[in-house]
Every structure is written in C-alpha cells, then in structure tokens.
Design a protein around this motif. Structure first.
Motif, PDB file in Angstrom:
ATOM      1  N   UNK A   2     -13.381  -0.171  14.389  1.00 38.46           N
ATOM      2  CA  UNK A   2     -12.275   0.732  14.703  1.00 38.46           C
ATOM      3  C   UNK A   2     -11.532   1.260  13.492  1.00 38.46           C
ATOM      4  N   UNK A   3     -11.971   0.883  12.275  1.00 39.32           N
ATOM      5  CA  UNK A   3     -11.179   1.203  11.082  1.00 39.32           C
ATOM      6  C   UNK A   3     -11.181   2.702  10.773  1.00 39.32           C
ATOM      7  N   UNK A   4     -12.307   3.378  10.981  1.00 35.71           N
ATOM      8  CA  UNK A   4     -12.376   4.820  10.691  1.00 35.71           C
ATOM      9  C   UNK A   4     -11.395   5.590  11.569  1.00 35.71           C
ATOM     10  N   UNK A   5     -11.328   5.237  12.854  1.00 34.33           N
ATOM     11  CA  UNK A   5     -10.375   5.897  13.755  1.00 34.33           C
ATOM     12  C   UNK A   5      -8.935   5.568  13.355  1.00 34.33           C
ATOM     13  N   UNK A   6      -8.714   4.327  12.917  1.00 35.85           N
ATOM     14  CA  UNK A   6      -7.378   3.935  12.451  1.00 35.85           C
ATOM     15  C   UNK A   6      -6.938   4.819  11.286  1.00 35.85           C
ATOM     16  N   UNK A   7      -7.847   5.079  10.335  1.00 35.75           N
ATOM     17  CA  UNK A   7      -7.503   5.906   9.178  1.00 35.75           C
ATOM     18  C   UNK A   7      -7.223   7.350   9.589  1.00 35.75           C
ATOM     19  N   UNK A   8      -7.972   7.866  10.585  1.00 33.44           N
ATOM     20  CA  UNK A   8      -7.715   9.220  11.077  1.00 33.44           C
ATOM     21  C   UNK A   8      -6.307   9.318  11.659  1.00 33.44           C
ATOM     22  N   UNK A   9      -5.975   8.366  12.518  1.00 29.75           N
ATOM     23  CA  UNK A   9      -4.640   8.372  13.131  1.00 29.75           C
ATOM     24  C   UNK A   9      -3.549   8.194  12.080  1.00 29.75           C
ATOM     25  N   UNK A  10      -3.818   7.351  11.088  1.00 29.38           N
ATOM     26  CA  UNK A  10      -2.849   7.136  10.012  1.00 29.38           C
ATOM     27  C   UNK A  10      -2.635   8.417   9.213  1.00 29.38           C
ATOM     28  N   UNK A  11      -3.724   9.127   8.923  1.00 27.04           N
ATOM     29  CA  UNK A  11      -3.610  10.378   8.166  1.00 27.04           C
ATOM     30  C   UNK A  11      -2.769  11.393   8.935  1.00 27.04           C
ATOM     31  N   UNK A  49       0.853  -1.184   0.000  1.00 32.25           N
ATOM     32  CA  UNK A  49       0.000   0.000   0.000  1.00 32.25           C
ATOM     33  C   UNK A  49       0.886   1.229   0.000  1.00 32.25           C
ATOM     34  N   UNK A  50       0.597   2.169  -0.884  1.00 38.57           N
ATOM     35  CA  UNK A  50       1.404   3.377  -1.009  1.00 38.57           C
ATOM     36  C   UNK A  50       0.744   4.546  -0.288  1.00 38.57           C
ATOM     37  N   UNK A  51       1.563   5.353   0.376  1.00 39.60           N
ATOM     38  CA  UNK A  51       1.035   6.541   1.043  1.00 39.60           C
ATOM     39  C   UNK A  51       0.559   7.537  -0.007  1.00 39.60           C
ATOM     40  N   UNK A  52      -0.613   8.117   0.196  1.00 37.37           N
ATOM     41  CA  UNK A  52      -1.115   9.094  -0.784  1.00 37.37           C
ATOM     42  C   UNK A  52      -0.283  10.375  -0.767  1.00 37.37           C
ATOM     43  N   UNK A  53      -0.278  11.098  -1.875  1.00 38.05           N
ATOM     44  CA  UNK A  53       0.452  12.353  -1.980  1.00 38.05           C
ATOM     45  C   UNK A  53      -0.452  13.523  -1.601  1.00 38.05           C
ATOM     46  N   UNK A  54       0.098  14.502  -0.884  1.00 39.70           N
ATOM     47  CA  UNK A  54      -0.694  15.654  -0.458  1.00 39.70           C
ATOM     48  C   UNK A  54       0.248  16.788  -0.053  1.00 39.70           C
ATOM     49  N   UNK A  55      -0.302  17.972   0.058  1.00 41.72           N
ATOM     50  CA  UNK A  55       0.443  19.132   0.528  1.00 41.72           C
ATOM     51  C   UNK A  55       0.151  19.329   2.012  1.00 41.72           C
ATOM     52  N   UNK A  56       1.185  19.651   2.782  1.00 39.32           N
ATOM     53  CA  UNK A  56       0.986  19.932   4.205  1.00 39.32           C
ATOM     54  C   UNK A  56       0.106  21.178   4.339  1.00 39.32           C
ATOM     55  N   UNK A  57      -1.008  21.088   5.083  1.00 42.75           N
ATOM     56  CA  UNK A  57      -2.002  22.172   5.093  1.00 42.75           C
ATOM     57  C   UNK A  57      -1.739  23.269   6.123  1.00 42.75           C
ATOM     58  N   UNK A  58      -0.480  23.561   6.413  1.00 41.95           N
ATOM     59  CA  UNK A  58      -0.156  24.598   7.388  1.00 41.95           C
ATOM     60  C   UNK A  58       0.865  25.570   6.792  1.00 41.95           C
ATOM     61  N   UNK A  59       0.542  26.869   6.856  1.00 45.60           N
ATOM     62  CA  UNK A  59       1.482  27.896   6.408  1.00 45.60           C
ATOM     63  C   UNK A  59       1.236  29.171   7.196  1.00 45.60           C
ATOM     64  N   UNK A  62      -6.952  21.498  17.865  1.00 49.65           N
ATOM     65  CA  UNK A  62      -7.433  22.292  16.733  1.00 49.65           C
ATOM     66  C   UNK A  62      -6.555  22.072  15.500  1.00 49.65           C
ATOM     67  N   UNK A  63      -5.238  21.964  15.711  1.00 55.04           N
ATOM     68  CA  UNK A  63      -4.326  21.693  14.601  1.00 55.04           C
ATOM     69  C   UNK A  63      -4.578  20.310  14.017  1.00 55.04           C
ATOM     70  N   UNK A  64      -4.806  19.343  14.910  1.00 51.47           N
ATOM     71  CA  UNK A  64      -5.096  17.970  14.487  1.00 51.47           C
ATOM     72  C   UNK A  64      -6.352  17.945  13.613  1.00 51.47           C
ATOM     73  N   UNK A  65      -7.419  18.607  14.075  1.00 56.17           N
ATOM     74  CA  UNK A  65      -8.677  18.611  13.322  1.00 56.17           C
ATOM     75  C   UNK A  65      -8.531  19.345  11.999  1.00 56.17           C
ATOM     76  N   UNK A  66      -7.749  20.438  12.011  1.00 56.38           N
ATOM     77  CA  UNK A  66      -7.498  21.183  10.775  1.00 56.38           C
ATOM     78  C   UNK A  66      -6.773  20.302   9.757  1.00 56.38           C
ATOM     79  N   UNK A  67      -5.785  19.542  10.227  1.00 60.88           N
ATOM     80  CA  UNK A  67      -5.056  18.648   9.331  1.00 60.88           C
ATOM     81  C   UNK A  67      -5.946  17.593   8.717  1.00 60.88           C
TER      82      UNK A  67
END
Length: 448
Positions: free
Chosen positions: A343-352, A115-125, A306-311
């Motif tokens: 528990x899979x939805x929470x797992x995906x949140x933590x993984x993200x 499984x490959x990690x998806x590509x994305x831009x860090x959402x903090x500036x 708040x930073x976690x939820x924003x991410x």
C-alpha cells in the motif's frame, strides 16, 4: 536547555534536545508534590504522604514521564517556531542508545529523526487547461430511467408465458451430465430473475416457459455473480465454489411480472406533484432534466479527478521513504511488512496530493470554518433521513443537534473536515485554471 536541528539532506533532518537538571527538576518536583497530595498509602493519612517518600518510591517513574513530556512539548514548539513542514511525527533515532541513571542529576541528550516535506511549485495557474464536461442524457440512459420510474409505480401480474425480464419462481434440482437428479444434491425453491442471466442462449431457453415447464441450465454459466447463485440455492458463496456440478433442472412454479405503469396524468402527479406534468412530451423532458442534473455530479467528479491526476503528474518530488515506512510501522504496529509495501505507493500519492492541497490553502489564505463542517454534517444527516424515512424531514434544530453529536466523533469530524477542505481547494482551482466546456452524451462520457 538547548534544541537545534541539522539537515541530513533536503527531506531528512535530526532534532537534538539537550537537558540539564535545571531544565527538568522544577517540573519533576511539582509532579512529586502533586502526587503526594493525591497518594493513598498504608500508614499515611490521605494527602499527608511525605514528599521524600514519594520521591524514593515513584521518583524515577515521575522523572521519566516529565522528561518525555518536556521533550515532546519543546520539539513541537520548535517545529512551530521554525515553521518546519514535517511529515508524520518525530521518531527517536534508532541508534540513540544513551544509558542514563535517572537520578535527577543526569544531563540528557535526545535525538529525533524528522521527515521534511519536499519543496515544489503549485502546478495550477491561468494557463492550466481542463475540459469541463456538460453531460447530456443519451437516449438509452433516458429510456432506462423512464423504465425504472414506470416499474417503481407498476403492478405485479402472473402471466401464463415468461418473457425476458420476468421473475420465475422455480424449483432447482442439481442433476448430473445425463440430466438425472443427484442423490443428496442441492435442492431449493427460489426466485430466478431472467434479467440477470448473462448467457444469451440460456436466457432464450427461459423465455416462453409456462407453469410446470422444465429446463436444464448451468447456473455458473448463466449468472456471473456467485452471490446471486448462492441466494437462489440457499447456500453460502463458498459452497457455490465447491459444487461438483453447477447443472440444475429448473421447474417453473409461477411467473411474476412487474407491469410498467401507464403514462397517465395520475402517474405524472405521483412523480412530480399535482398539475406539474400533463403530457408524455413534458414527462420525458422533465425526466431528462432530472437525469442531467444528477449527471452534473459525475462531471464534477471527473473534473476533480483530472485535477488530482494533473497535480500528481506535474509535481516531481522525492519523499523520505525510509523514515515514512518506519513512522507507519511505529503508528500501526500490527501492520505486516508485505502489507506496508503493497500500500506504500498509494500512500505516497495521497500524501503528495495532501501537500498540494495544503500549499494551495496556505498560499491563498483559505480557511475551513467550523460552521462549514457543521453545515456539511447536517446535509449528510438530512440525506440519511430522506433515504431511510421517505416523506419525513428533520427540523433544522434536530439536524443541528445530530450534527453536533456526529462531530463529537473525532474520526467522523476529521473525515468531514477533509471533505470541506477538498471542496474549498476545488472551488478555488475552478477560479484559477482555464475551463473549456464540452457537451457529451452520457454513454460517451462513460467511455472516458
């Protein structure tokens, strides 16, 4: 040997490893010779078992082990060399059913799903804005803290008449709807804390009671906590649920009251040291400072969350969910399908969030050093010593010794490493994003 990978899509791929006898036989021959030196078999002197005998007896098992070890090493090296950001670990393809002879002459072809990690831009500036709360102690919180401090240095008395907050030492007898004692019902003598009574009418009926006074109350109505009721009745929590009636006659045996300490200089000295505080005004100001210093941590946790939820909200990506579920089941064979789904939805949140953290660390050259993890371990141990042995302090040498032992536990070490990593990312983001300070009273802060 040939190793390659093919992308099925942006988040799924297959790694293929092709092996010829020339690739694996040197390792297998070496393993067989080492086994011959160590083998203790009937009819042979130790270390003198012929290699040919070992090959006939254990050859296929050694071949299997060495091929698997070689494939695993080469896949890990390939992932590293090609900088593939994978999720979980490679898994053999389920439909990879090649039937080999394992006769030292096979040409192997193994296929592994990744499984490959998806590509994305860090959402903090620098334009990302957060509110950084400065939490002030409201009057109710301040009074509650002062009351607790005065009670902790207070003295126990036995007044004649009960007030709200007193503890009634009383006999409890289970009764029927007519107030008659139930034969074989629950009977116990215990402390009843009036401050824990939730029902206002029942609490009012307990205020003003004297020794030997009786009152009938519904315990389940009076107390929300099943554990509190079980303690008072001397039974298990499941027994409380099974009660045919929760109505009890309460007979007061004694009244206990913790009188608050007077606001004297002796009291101030016990709390803050000799001569630090000399008046009630200084005492209240000192308590306010201490309360607000503790509330800094609450504000920090709010900002982190708040930073976690924003991410999580800003990063819109897909994950190789089918692969991840298969990997989770492979690494946790005892997990049930319904537990996995739950528990899979929470797992995906933590993984993200983990991917966001790792991307921030990589892009900004952040590094978690052993000394930092060791320092956090010492800090945790010092806090435990202070909690369980008030007045005692461990030396720095002792803390270092205990910390090294703690980090010898892989699970504890990983937990502390993750804590340090999270703090590094948080500190970095604080220096990147725009923070707008806002004062707020604690009771209003809790509503957030």
């Amino acid at each position: 040997m040939n190793i390659s990978h093919e992308n099925i899509d942006e988040i799924n791929a297959v790694i293929t490893v092709d092996l010829t006898p020339e690739d694996y036989n040197p390792q297998v021959d070496k393993a067989i010779k080492e086994q011959a030196k160590k083998a203790k078999l009937p009819g042979f002197r130790p270390g003198m078992v012929p290699v040919s005998h070992i090959r006939r007896t254990y050859g296929k098992a050694l071949l299997f082990d060495e091929v698997n070890r070689l494939v695993s090493d080469k896949i890990n090296q390939y992932i590293s060399d090609n900088k593939l950001e994978i999720l979980g670990q490679p898994l053999p393809k389920e439909d990879d059913k090649n039937d080999y002879n394992w006769d030292f002459q096979d040409t192997f072809s193994f296929h592994y799903e990744i499984g490959l990690a998806p590509q994305f831009e860090v959402p903090f500036n620098e334009k990302t804005t957060f509110t950084e709360y400065v939490v002030k102690a409201d009057e109710e919180t301040l009074e509650s803290r002062i009351k607790n401090l005065r009670r902790s240095y207070g003295k126990m008395t036995n007044p004649d008449i009960a007030e709200d907050g007193d503890v009634l030492y009383a006999e409890l007898k289970q009764v029927d709807s007519e107030g008659k004692e139930i034969e074989g019902g629950v009977v116990n003598t215990a402390s009843v804390r009036t401050d824990l009574v939730d029902d206002k009418k029942i609490k009012k009926s307990l205020v003003g009671l004297k020794k030997d006074d009786e009152v009938t109350i519904d315990l389940k109505k009076a107390f929300k906590s099943t554990a509190d009721i079980a303690r008072m009745l001397g039974v298990k929590e499941e027994d409380v649920e099974a009660l045919t009636t929760s109505t009890f006659k309460l007979t007061v045996k004694n009244i206990n009251r913790l009188e608050e300490a007077e606001l004297t200089e002796d009291f101030y000295n016990k709390l803050f040291g000799e001569g630090t505080v000399k008046s009630e005004a200084e005492f209240r100001e000192k308590v306010k400072e201490e309360v607000e210093s503790m509330l800094v941590q609450n504000a920090t946790q709010k900002l982190q969350n708040d930073m976690y939820l924003k991410g999580l909200e800003s990063v819109k990506v897909d994950f190789p969910e089918a692969f991840l579920k298969r990997w989770l089941k492979a690494t946790n064979p005892e997990i049930k399908d319904d537990e996995l789904e739950e528990g899979f939805a929470d797992f995906l949140k933590n993984l993200k969030w983990t991917l966001i953290e790792n991307r921030i660390i990589t892009q900004n050259g952040l590094e978690v050093k052993y000394e930092e993890v060791l320092a956090l371990a010492k800090e945790r141990i010092a806090a435990q010593v202070k909690m369980y042995s008030p007045g005692q302090e461990a030396t720095d040498q002792q803390l270092s010794q205990y910390a090294v032992q703690l980090l010898g536990d892989k699970e504890q070490a990983n937990r502390l490493f993750d804590e340090v990593k999270a703090l590094k990312v948080f500190d970095h983001l604080r220096g990147v994003v725009k923070l707008e300070k806002k004062e707020i009273e604690y009771n209003k802060f809790l509503e957030l």
